[in-house]
Design an enzyme around this catalytic site. Structure first.
Site, short mmCIF file in Angstrom:
data_model
loop_
_atom_site.label_atom_id
_atom_site.label_comp_id
_atom_site.label_asym_id
_atom_site.label_seq_id
_atom_site.Cartn_x
_atom_site.Cartn_y
_atom_site.Cartn_z
N ASN A 152 0.87 -1.18 0.00
CA ASN A 152 0.00 0.00 0.00
C ASN A 152 0.91 1.23 0.00
O ASN A 152 1.48 1.58 1.04
CB ASN A 152 -0.89 -0.04 1.25
CG ASN A 152 -1.68 1.24 1.46
OD1 ASN A 152 -1.77 2.08 0.55
ND2 ASN A 152 -2.26 1.39 2.65
N TRP A 153 1.04 1.83 -1.16
CA TRP A 153 1.99 2.95 -1.30
C TRP A 153 1.48 4.22 -0.64
O TRP A 153 2.22 5.19 -0.52
CB TRP A 153 2.29 3.21 -2.78
CG TRP A 153 3.04 2.10 -3.47
CD1 TRP A 153 3.41 0.89 -2.92
CD2 TRP A 153 3.52 2.07 -4.82
NE1 TRP A 153 4.07 0.13 -3.85
CE2 TRP A 153 4.15 0.83 -5.03
CE3 TRP A 153 3.45 2.98 -5.88
CZ2 TRP A 153 4.73 0.48 -6.25
CZ3 TRP A 153 4.02 2.63 -7.11
CH2 TRP A 153 4.66 1.40 -7.28
N LYS A 154 0.21 4.23 -0.27
CA LYS A 154 -0.41 5.42 0.32
C LYS A 154 -0.15 6.65 -0.58
O LYS A 154 -0.06 6.50 -1.80
CB LYS A 154 0.08 5.63 1.76
CG LYS A 154 -0.12 4.36 2.62
CD LYS A 154 0.06 4.58 4.09
CE LYS A 154 -0.16 3.25 4.82
NZ LYS A 154 -0.08 3.37 6.27
N HIS A 207 -9.57 1.21 5.17
CA HIS A 207 -8.28 1.38 5.85
C HIS A 207 -8.48 2.29 7.06
O HIS A 207 -9.26 3.24 6.99
CB HIS A 207 -7.24 1.97 4.89
CG HIS A 207 -5.86 1.94 5.47
ND1 HIS A 207 -5.45 2.84 6.41
CD2 HIS A 207 -4.83 1.09 5.25
CE1 HIS A 207 -4.19 2.54 6.76
NE2 HIS A 207 -3.80 1.48 6.07
N GLU A 227 -6.81 4.59 8.26
CA GLU A 227 -6.54 6.02 8.02
C GLU A 227 -7.77 6.70 7.44
O GLU A 227 -8.06 7.86 7.74
CB GLU A 227 -5.31 6.17 7.11
CG GLU A 227 -4.02 5.88 7.86
CD GLU A 227 -2.85 5.45 7.01
OE1 GLU A 227 -2.94 5.53 5.76
OE2 GLU A 227 -1.85 5.02 7.59
N GLU A 279 -5.34 -5.08 10.75
CA GLU A 279 -4.30 -4.07 10.96
C GLU A 279 -4.59 -3.31 12.25
O GLU A 279 -5.38 -2.35 12.23
CB GLU A 279 -4.30 -3.08 9.80
CG GLU A 279 -4.01 -3.69 8.45
CD GLU A 279 -3.52 -2.63 7.46
OE1 GLU A 279 -2.38 -2.77 7.00
OE2 GLU A 279 -4.25 -1.67 7.20
N GLY A 336 2.60 2.01 11.06
CA GLY A 336 3.62 3.05 11.00
C GLY A 336 4.34 3.32 12.31
O GLY A 336 5.07 4.30 12.44
N SER A 351 3.33 -2.24 10.45
CA SER A 351 4.78 -2.31 10.70
C SER A 351 5.43 -3.60 10.21
O SER A 351 6.37 -4.10 10.82
CB SER A 351 5.09 -2.07 12.18
OG SER A 351 4.77 -0.74 12.53
N GLY A 409 2.74 -1.16 4.34
CA GLY A 409 2.68 0.27 4.04
C GLY A 409 4.08 0.81 3.79
O GLY A 409 4.64 0.68 2.71
N GLY A 410 4.66 1.43 4.81
CA GLY A 410 5.95 2.10 4.69
C GLY A 410 7.03 1.30 3.97
O GLY A 410 7.74 1.84 3.12
P1 PGA Z 1 2.77 0.26 7.74
O1 PGA Z 1 1.29 0.48 7.18
O2 PGA Z 1 3.29 -1.00 7.12
O3 PGA Z 1 3.53 1.48 7.33
O4 PGA Z 1 2.65 0.11 9.22
C1 PGA Z 1 0.44 -0.61 6.95
C2 PGA Z 1 -0.87 -0.10 6.38
O5 PGA Z 1 -1.30 1.00 6.73
O6 PGA Z 1 -1.50 -0.79 5.55
#
Ligand code: PGA
Length: 245
Positions: A8-10, A93, A95, A163, A169, A208, A229-230
């Site tokens: 997930n490149w966000k 998600h 977020e 998640e 993150g 993470s 994500g990251g």
């Molecule tokens: P993260 O994000 O790997 O940066 O913790 C995961 C996500 O939000 O899908």
């Protein structure tokens, strides 16, 4: 079941970065036993799809609207993602739940239209730190699963992602035992709700995930793959995760 690794490149990247990353991921995916997908920002989706022609890597959107079309400035429909070449779409998600107040009911609508449009929704659930501290994590996540799964989601054309909000993150992850327990719970709730058998339900872990912990996380009973994500926008990290699978 094959493991599914999703990046997930966000809201990261530009065309130059996405091109280089797509090529690295394509090369690593060719040597990996896992199913692989990347979810770039919507403006890069068509280009990424083009760069991945012939590669063993699928693409996905990061969100879609609950309606098929309409006066929704700034939104993207599931059909638009499908036409752009996506196979998946992330819905619910944390977020988006936090920033835009997305409810379980809306997430279920998004998942439903995604499935109707020929996409596989990746339905995200997860408790906050406060909810876990209060011992409510299973109740919260179970309810999210039940209410975020569309009515009549009897086919296995959906994926769930557990998640924990506090793990995203933050560099922190639940213990393997906590993940195993929660994945068993999510699977059981989804099985009850859909009538599917547990072996037909894929539950990803997210929060993470990185090159150092991916192998441990992927070996946990009930973990069908990871949502990254990251670490998914760093070629070396993400390709190491693919090798771990
Ligand atoms: P993260 O994000 O790997 O940066 O913790 C995961 C996500 O939000 O899908």
């Amino acid at each position: 079941m094959k493991k599914l690794i999703v990046g997930n490149w966000k809201m990261h990247g530009n065309a130059a970065m996405a091109h280089a990353l797509a090529e690295s991921v394509a090369a690593a995916a060719a040597a990996s036993k896992a199913d692989v997908a990347v979810c770039p920002p919507a403006t890069l989706l068509t280009q990424v799809v083009g760069w991945l022609i012939g590669a063993k890597v699928k693409t996905g959107g990061q969100d879609c609207h609950a309606e098929a079309e309409g006066a929704h400035t700034g939104d993207i429909s599931a059909a638009m993602l499908k036409e752009a070449g996506a196979a998946y779409v992330i819905v619910g998600h944390s977020e988006r739940r936090a920033a835009y107040g997305e409810t379980n009911a809306e997430v279920a609508e998004k998942a439903a239209i995604a499935m109707k449009s020929g996409l596989i929704p990746i339905i995200c659930v997860g408790e906050t730190a406060e909810q876990r501290k209060a011992g409510r994590e299973k109740a919260v996540v179970g309810r999210q699963v039940k209410e975020s799964l569309p009515e009549g989601a009897v086919s296995s054309h959906f994926v769930l992602a557990y998640e924990p909000v506090w793990a995203i993150g933050s560099g922190r992850t639940p213990t393997p035992e906590d993940i195993r327990e929660m994945h068993a719970h999510v699977t059981a709730v989804a099985a009850r709700h859909t009538g599917l058998t547990a072996d037909k339900i894929c539950v990803l872990y997210g929060g993470s995930v990185n090159a150092a912990n991916a192998a441990i996380l992927l070996a946990i009973d009930g973990v069908g793959g990871v949502l990254v994500g990251g670490a998914s926008v760093k070629a070396e990290e993400f390709t190491t995760i693919l090798r771990a699978a």
